[in-house]
Design an enzyme around this catalytic site. Structure first.
Site, PDB file in Angstrom:
ATOM      1  N   GLU B  44       1.135  -6.079  -0.410  1.00 61.86           N
ATOM      2  CA  GLU B  44       0.665  -7.467  -0.475  1.00 61.86           C
ATOM      3  C   GLU B  44       1.816  -8.428  -0.163  1.00 61.86           C
ATOM      4  OE1 GLU B  44      -0.288  -8.741  -4.432  1.00 61.86           O
ATOM      5  OE2 GLU B  44      -1.294 -10.560  -3.764  1.00 61.86           O
ATOM      6  N   LYS B 111      -7.879 -12.129  -0.162  1.00 55.45           N
ATOM      7  CA  LYS B 111      -7.880 -11.773  -1.590  1.00 55.45           C
ATOM      8  C   LYS B 111      -8.923 -12.591  -2.339  1.00 55.45           C
ATOM      9  CE  LYS B 111      -4.541 -10.979  -5.353  1.00 55.45           C
ATOM     10  NZ  LYS B 111      -3.099 -11.067  -5.703  1.00 55.45           N
ATOM     11  N   CYS B 148      -4.342  -6.159  -4.510  1.00 50.11           N
ATOM     12  CA  CYS B 148      -3.848  -6.194  -5.899  1.00 50.11           C
ATOM     13  C   CYS B 148      -4.967  -6.479  -6.923  1.00 50.11           C
ATOM     14  CB  CYS B 148      -2.696  -7.187  -6.016  1.00 50.11           C
ATOM     15  SG  CYS B 148      -1.589  -6.850  -7.413  1.00 50.11           S
ATOM     16  N   SER B 174       2.666  -5.828  -7.555  1.00 51.17           N
ATOM     17  CA  SER B 174       2.455  -5.731  -8.999  1.00 51.17           C
ATOM     18  C   SER B 174       3.796  -5.731  -9.708  1.00 51.17           C
ATOM     19  CB  SER B 174       1.691  -4.447  -9.327  1.00 51.17           C
ATOM     20  OG  SER B 174       1.741  -4.199 -10.721  1.00 51.17           O
TER      21      SER B 174
END
Lengths: 306, 328
Positions: B44, B111, B148, B174
């Site tokens: 990401e 996202k 994520c 993360s």
């Protein structure tokens, strides 16, 4: 992973310190994270070296070991900054750390700076007669800020960033001098409770006498944190952990067996020291204000020292 | 036999330095190709770094950005998933993950779930995507891309699998936290993720490819630990924590067929039932239908009445039968 080494013991086989179960961390993971954190902070700032104030206590000793592990002892300068009433044992413990790591060490006696303001031997200092009766707390805070001044000056001559050495416990209860011992470019142990500082220190081979001795700000002779605050670190750490990290209410803590008076006192300490943990607010006047609605990462392209 | 070599680019992007990150992506795509990979996955915001705050607008790219086209041009006979800040035509900024294949941008996922709690503040800086679609790919089977936090919502892996994905790809930034020693891997975040990914792989009978970044942005340290989970829910490969590297993992995509026939959970999903019940719940939450499952006294749209939030004693849903006892 998940390394939990047995705790180091004294000659009688007793553990050097108490580590509450819920506070035990994986020290391998902690060291790995902290190492990368230190390297990242330096790279993003365009620095290769670190400077820290080494007192002889466990917090600054641990940070010295962590910095040495992350970037090598040859890039670390530890400055010892005693006042004339500081404990000789602290000085000798600090020298042990410097010798063990093989890093650069310097000694700067802050007594003339402090006495120059408060006066000494009956003679008034630059603060005049009025400050000569200053309380131990005032003198202690002044010493912490003189140490900060010296360490930031040495940061220029050595070309290193100032590394913070305050732990999570003392930050949360406000047992720090604002713009003094809490001043730094970054802090690798500020999210470790005192008990966890001891656990990581033991895993890293910080000398046993430093781990075993009673924590002290060493602002006056025979001062100890636990004596001054009337608490024990393992209990204080547990109260803070359950209250803050695990969001338990006061009544829940009491039901868990903690003394209500202690819990309430800790809550007051945390609340009254909130200002010490934050950047001072700026009066909002313009369209875009630093820290309010002008929000950039501390380090970004172009921000590194070239 | 339907083999695929997957390259997991577990890298540490430089925060805000699009040029440096683009260069690294070009180099790693070439490494992946040289290593025989058919699919290479980056984390990401691998092209920008995570903790951008107001930098987000400065590093944003439109989908017709020549820098993106040059990256896509590296993907002849190769599939790559890359992630960046996308500026839409209406100037909304999205956290995007794009599938690049055969020189083109084949698919973009924006996202959907932006964490804005705890240490996260994404909704302040980004717009949330509204579309969830699986995409066909040159690999010969459907791909589902999520970013994520998208995987912290049950509906995402389910929707992607139901829409035809057989490989679920999650790209992540993360940050590691909760270093409790009692945790089996010493990191609470990692254990939670591993539980989720194994569960999703098994319940959807799909491969799960997880690529999490490493490195440090400000206070946050990203833990890596990228993985490939087979459709039985077992890990095929688990990358080390915190190391910056390109990992090559071989899988046999036929495993999906075998698993979906042996354990036909996805076949047995009840879409019409789910849609019907969701329709009811949506109407009830909007206060447009009487809530048949609400506590007595609950306001329209709320299932729980104020007095049941912290009951002093157990609530009795039905009047207790009065039993005469001990009467003379």
């Amino acid at each position: 992973m998940s390394a939990v080494q047995p705790l180091p013991t004294d000659d009688a086989g007793r553990p050097l310190f108490e580590l509450p179960d819920e506070l035990a961390i994986d020290t391998d993971v902690a060291r790995r994270v902290i190492s990368g954190f230190i390297q990242g902070q330096l790279r993003q700032a365009g620095f290769e070296r670190c400077v820290l104030a080494l007192s002889g206590g466990i917090d600054s000793a641990l940070v010295a070991y962590l910095v040495a592990e992350a970037i090598g002892a040859d890039r670390l300068l530890c400055v010892m900054l005693p006042y004339r009433t500081s404990s000789p044992a602290s000085r000798s413990d600090a020298e042990t750390v410097i010798a063990d790591l093989g890093c650069a060490g310097e000694l700067v006696d802050i007594s003339p700076m402090v006495d120059g303001y408060f006066g000494s031997n009956g003679a008034a200092g630059s603060g005049g007669e009025a400050v000569s009766e200053a309380s131990a707390i005032r003198r202690g805070n002044f010493m912490a800020r003189m140490r900060m001044s010296v360490i930031y000056d040495r940061s220029v001559t050595f070309g290193g960033l100032v590394v913070g050495t305050g732990n999570k416990t003392e930050s949360l209860i406000g047992y720090t001098t604002v713009f003094g011992d809490n001043a730094c470019a970054f802090n690798p142990i500020g999210d470790l409770y005192k008990s966890q500082v001891r656990q990581v220190a033991a895993a890293m081979g910080v000398p046993r006498q430093i781990i075993a001795k009673a924590p002290s700000a060493d602002l006056w002779p025979d001062q100890t944190d636990e004596g001054e605050g009337a608490f024990s670190y393992p209990v204080l750490d547990r109260v803070l952990y359950w209250r803050i990290d695990r969001r338990r209410e006061t009544d829940e803590l009491v039901a868990m067996g903690f003394d209500r008076g202690l819990v309430e006192r800790v809550e007051r300490l945390v609340a009254t020291s909130e200002f010490k943990r934050q950047v001072p607010p700026v009066a909002k006047l313009g369209p875009r204000t630093a820290g309010v609605d002008y929000l950039y990462p501390r380090r970004r392209p172009g921000s590194a020292r070239s | 036999m339907h083999p695929l070599r997957i390259a997991l680019a577990q890298v540490a992007p430089r925060l805000g330095d699009l040029d440096a990150n683009l260069e690294r992506h070009h180099a790693l795509i070439q490494d992946a190709r040289a290593g025989g990979a058919g699919l290479v996955v980056f984390p990401e915001l691998g092209l920008t770094g995570y903790q951008l705050q107001d930098l987000a607008a400065e590093v944003a790219m439109r989908l017709d950005d020549p820098r993106l086209a040059r990256l896509a041009a590296e993907t002849r006979e190769l599939s790559a998933v890359v992630s960046f800040v996308e500026e839409a035509g209406d100037h909304r900024l999205f956290i995007a993950a794009a599938l690049l294949e055969d020189g083109e941008v084949r698919h973009v996922h924006r996202k959907v779930f932006l964490p804005t709690y705890g240490q996260f503040d994404e909704r302040r800086f980004f717009a949330a995507g509204d579309v969830v679609r699986a995409t066909p790919s040159r690999l010969g089977l459907g791909i589902g891309i999520a970013v994520c936090e998208d995987f912290w919502h049950l509906q995402m892996p389910q929707l992607l699998a139901l829409d035809g994905a057989q490989v679920l790809i999650n790209v992540s930034s993360s940050p590691g936290r909760d270093l409790a020693a009692r945790n089996e891997v010493g990191l609470g975040t990692a254990t939670s993720w591993r539980t989720l990914m194994r569960t999703y792989a098994q319940l959807t009978g799909s491969f799960v490819v997880f690529v999490n970044r490493v490195g440090v942005d400000e206070s946050m340290t990203f833990w890596g630990g990228s993985e490939v989970i087979g459709p039985s829910g077992e890990a095929v490969f688990s990358a080390p924590f915190f190391d910056d590297d390109l990992y090559l993992v071989d899988v046999n995509l036929d495993e999906v067929r075998r698993e979906r026939i042996a354990l036909p959970l996805l076949r047995d999903e009840r879409l019409e039932l789910q849609a019907r019940e969701l329709g009811r719940i949506i109407a009830e939450r909007a206060g447009m239908a009487a809530d048949t499952t609400a506590d007595p006294g609950a306001e329209p749209g709320l299932d729980v009445s104020p007095r049941t939030v912290a009951p002093a004693e157990p609530i009795r849903l039905r009047p207790r039968r009065r039993v005469a006892r001990g009467q003379p």
